[in-house]
Design an enzyme around this catalytic site. Structure first.
Site, PDB file in Angstrom:
ATOM      1  N   ASP A 260       0.882  -1.165   0.000  1.00  0.00           N
ATOM      2  CA  ASP A 260       0.000   0.000   0.000  1.00  0.00           C
ATOM      3  C   ASP A 260       0.924   1.221   0.000  1.00  0.00           C
ATOM      4  OD1 ASP A 260      -2.072   1.779   0.066  1.00  0.00           O
ATOM      5  OD2 ASP A 260      -3.147   0.807   1.708  1.00  0.00           O
TER       6      ASP A 260
HETATM    7  C1  BGC Z   1      -5.040   3.335   0.267  1.00  0.00           C
HETATM    8  C2  BGC Z   1      -5.190   2.395  -0.908  1.00  0.00           C
HETATM    9  C3  BGC Z   1      -5.004   3.170  -2.194  1.00  0.00           C
HETATM   10  C4  BGC Z   1      -3.641   3.848  -2.158  1.00  0.00           C
HETATM   11  C5  BGC Z   1      -3.317   4.645  -3.401  1.00  0.00           C
HETATM   12  C6  BGC Z   1      -3.748   4.131   0.189  1.00  0.00           C
HETATM   13  O1  BGC Z   1      -3.698   5.083   1.181  1.00  0.00           O
HETATM   14  O2  BGC Z   1      -5.068   2.594   1.471  1.00  0.00           O
HETATM   15  O3  BGC Z   1      -6.445   1.777  -0.873  1.00  0.00           O
HETATM   16  O4  BGC Z   1      -5.130   2.312  -3.274  1.00  0.00           O
HETATM   17  O5  BGC Z   1      -3.593   4.740  -1.058  1.00  0.00           O
HETATM   18  O6  BGC Z   1      -4.072   5.795  -3.478  1.00  0.00           O
END
Ligand code: BGC
Length: 749
Positions: A260
């Site tokens: 993530d």
């Molecule tokens: C979120 C993800 C997301 C990623 C990119 C993260 O903070 O938890 O779900 O895909 O950011 O934006």
């Protein structure tokens, strides 16, 4: 009534988009990936082990990767492209269709809707030139406080697994990659970037893994995103057990694993423990490959003997494999896309319509007869409060958004007077108030879309007495309540949990006061992605429950209110009467540091059954404008020991409608501890006219009935008695069949 032809037309139109299909077979994709890998230097391979910017992976033209691989959030739209080094958007921001949230998709209980949802996303990705979508999110709703429940598929592992597979297939049918996220045990947002979670093996396998497993094994998802949290002290992003033992060895996952955004913590440790590629805001990607400074720390680690070159080969091969599968690497012609088409907008509306749940209709107030309505009073600010551009990584940028008020206007035309007033509320706390006790650090990292303004008491709201006078002259009074997306007060969003399960202060009291007026044709509409502990439901005779429905929300809900569509949605969460009734609250296992899942597998309705606690609304609950009669269910066995339950369902009412037949297993005489009942199958009928019948057949495999044996580490179905409850909801069981299994079966995975 339900526009069955519309549904099919929408599906057909999305699928009909022309173009070659590039998706290679696994063997061909691996061969192409290996061929490219064989031409690459160590440094070039390392370029593929981290992002080249916030949402990209490097192009390496020398070996035929002529463009950057491009990613975009989320599970219900293709979010506009982000800047290379920060969280801003590249200008101009693209516009895309915003479909219902996944909590709404789950409420359709219709895999066909999930397929359609995926196809719209896939088509819009291709039109935008996006190669990988950062969705679907399949984390199970362990607590109603989780700020992201609206982005997930509910509380039940079988429902989530069944719905994510066609969605993934729909996305990937457009020669692009889907990403199942957030792997795993990321069931709260509170301190999500630091919290350490602990879960016993059985609960882990029975509750939190099935949707991920189905995504990999049945959906053949190409990418997996790890979660931010730790699991037993080890970050999910560099956890050998999860990424090697489970994902690769047990499930045979060949695709790309990525962190993530900001979830990577080390260089060689991560690489040596199954870590995937590092993603973050572009200027913060540093561990394997630092694109801003053009450094290659992972290549240095290999040269220093800290990481075997074979490990880097495997990491790069996975990226190349996904690039090859989709045609990106080979240059094959990929399926053509389209964006913001009428068909996609119809799909958004249809999925929304199919998801709306009729929770109560005691006096038969719904559907309202539009021909008898000249004046409507709508109460509640959210009836006209846009949501599509909110929700952090779940947000979108839409060409238009139909609020409920606009949906009413569209449905009722110019001659009907629609009066819209906010409901009086108390003061709502700001997101930075201490009492909320939330950690916003994760949010800052994830996009900086925090709305820091305190929400004041609504000074524009007239007093209740004044509203009552307006109600006296109206043909219908519609109260629109629920949650909003965002970071204020008790809204739902990423990076923080709700502080409690309540409505905004004062809102429930206002709704109760309106219900006490006894005004004719009073309807309450609740819109929320997670259960809210409403205090007025006993007083309400008529309740419609919606989740976030995207850009066509107002049209979808209005068409249900006036009976153009007969509601066929079913809840994907148990709605507790109060937070104190939930397993997480009673077991005291919810905090921001060390969270032990000691309610074990008693999640959602499993907990309420086990403790015999009556919920406000049961999991799977949902009524219709018609009535369905059930015949006696029958059971047959397949040669492989599987079960098939058949039941005839007849529309015994006066209007056409669709029924969701639910099948729950129970385990009489079991020697191991099992839940009171568990969802093991469901089927949604076609639109049945009054008097029409359909016989649905629901299959249950022997493995579906298994529990996780903690001694052998295998799913096991014991010899013994199994009973199947066939019902309209989990609390409205219409028939039972039972059968026995002669020999215990043990499953390899
Ligand atoms: C979120 C993800 C997301 C990623 C990119 C993260 O903070 O938890 O779900 O895909 O950011 O934006």
């Amino acid at each position: 009534m339900n526009n069955a032809k519309g549904i099919l037309a929408a599906v057909a139109a999305v699928c009909a988009v022309s173009g070659a299909h590039a998706m290679l077979s696994d063997a061909d994709a691996l061969a192409a990936a290996r061929n490219t890998l064989s031409k690459m230097t160590l440094e070039e391979k390392v370029l593929l082990t981290g992002g080249s910017g916030t949402m990209t992976i490097s192009a390496i033209p020398r070996v035929g990767i002529t463009k950057e691989w491009t990613m975009s959030d989320n599970s219900s739209t293709v979010r506009p492209q982000m800047n290379r080094w920060d969280w801003g958007y590249t200008k101009p921001r693209s516009q895309n269709t915003k479909l219902p949230s996944l909590s709404a998709l789950a409420q359709t209980w219709d895999p066909l809707m999930a397929k359609l949802h995926g196809e719209v996303l896939g088509a819009e990705m291709r039109d935008r030139g996006v190669d990988e979508l950062l969705g679907p999110g399949v984390n199970i709703a362990r607590t109603p406080l989780n700020g992201r429940n609206w982005e997930y598929l509910g509380e039940d592992p079988f429902l989530a697994a069944t719905m994510c597979v066609p969605m993934i297939k729909g996305i990937q049918s457009f020669d692009v990659a889907a990403t199942v996220k957030h792997f795993c045990l990321n069931n709260q947002e509170w301190n999500r970037t630091k919290v350490d979670t602990h879960c016993d093996d059985r609960t882990f396998n029975e509750i939190y893994m099935p949707a991920f497993r189905a995504a990999v094994k049945e959906g053949e998802v190409l990418c997996v995103m790890t979660s931010y949290n730790k699991i037993d002290g080890i970050w999910a992003s560099e956890n050998k057990y999860l990424q090697k033992a489970i994902l690769r060895d047990r499930w045979g996952f060949k695709g790309l694993i990525e962190t993530d955004w900001g979830g990577q913590h080390s260089n060689s440790y991560s690489a040596n423990n199954g870590g995937g590629i590092e993603m973050d805001r572009g200027d913060k990607i540093v561990h394997h490959f630092n694109p801003k400074e053009n450094k290659l720390p992972l290549a240095d680690a290999v040269k220093a003997g800290k990481v075997p070159v074979a490990t880097v080969d495997d990491m790069a091969l996975r990226v190349l494999y996904v690039m090859a599968k989709t045609g990106f690497l080979t240059g094959a012609e990929r399926k053509a896309g389209s964006r913001n088409t009428k068909e996609h907008q119809l799909a958004a509306r249809t999925i929304g319509e199919e998801s709306v749940v009729l929770a109560k209709n005691d006096a038969g107030v719904l559907p309202l007869d539009a021909s008898k309505i000249r004046k409507v009073l709508v109460l509640g600010k959210n009836a006209n409060n846009p949501q599509c551009s909110k929700g952090c990584s779940g947000e979108g940028n839409v060409p238009y958004e139909v609020s409920f008020i606009q949906g009413l206007k569209n449905r009722l035309g110019k001659d009907v007077e629609i009066i819209h007033k906010p409901l009086p509320k108390g003061k709502v706390k700001a997101s930075n108030d201490k009492e909320l006790d939330v950690d916003l650090s994760g949010v800052e990292r994830a996009g900086g879309h925090i709305d820091k303004d305190a929400k004041k008491a609504d000074s524009s709201a007239p007093a209740l007495d004044e509203l009552k006078k307006l109600a006296e002259g109206a043909d219908a009074v519609i109260v629109f309540t629920g949650t909003e997306l965002g970071y204020d007060g008790n809204m739902e969003s990423e990076g923080r949990d709700r502080a409690n399960m309540n409505s905004d202060p004062g809102e429930d009291e206002s709704v109760a006061a309106v219900l006490d007026w006894g005004a004719k044709n009073t309807v309450v509409i609740s819109r929320a992605g997670t259960p809210v502990g409403y205090t007025w439901t006993d007083k309400a005779k008529t309740i419609l429950m919606s989740s976030y429905l995207g850009m066509e929300e107002g049209n979808s809900i209005a068409r249900v209110v006036f009976g153009d569509v007969n509601p066929s949605g079913r809840l994907c969460h148990t709605w507790p009467k109060r937070y104190e009734d939930t397993g997480v609250a009673q077991m005291g296992t919810y905090n921001d540091k060390d969270v032990t899942y000691n309610e074990r597998f008693y999640v959602g309705y499993r907990w309420f059954d086990y403790k015999k606690i009556e919920p406000m609304f049961a999991f799977g609950h949902g009524l219709s404008y018609t009535k369905f009669a059930y015949g006696n269910p029958s059971l047959s066995r397949g040669a492989d020991g599987s079960f098939a339950v058949e039941v005839k369902v007849s529309n015994a009412g006066k209007v056409a409608g669709r029924e969701v037949v639910q099948l729950y297993a129970t385990y009489p005489g079991t020697k191991v501890e099992r839940c009171v009942k568990e969802l093991k199958g469901f089927a949604k009928t076609r639109l049945l006219n009054p008097g029409e019948s359909e016989t649905v057949k629901i299959s249950v495999s022997l493995r579906d009935l298994a529990y996780w044996n903690e001694f052998t580490h295998r799913f096991t179905t014991d010899a013994g008695q199994y009973e199947f409850l066939v019902g309209s909801t989990s609390s409205d069981i219409r028939g039972k069949v039972s059968s026995s299994v002669a020999e215990t079966s043990v499953f390899a995975d």
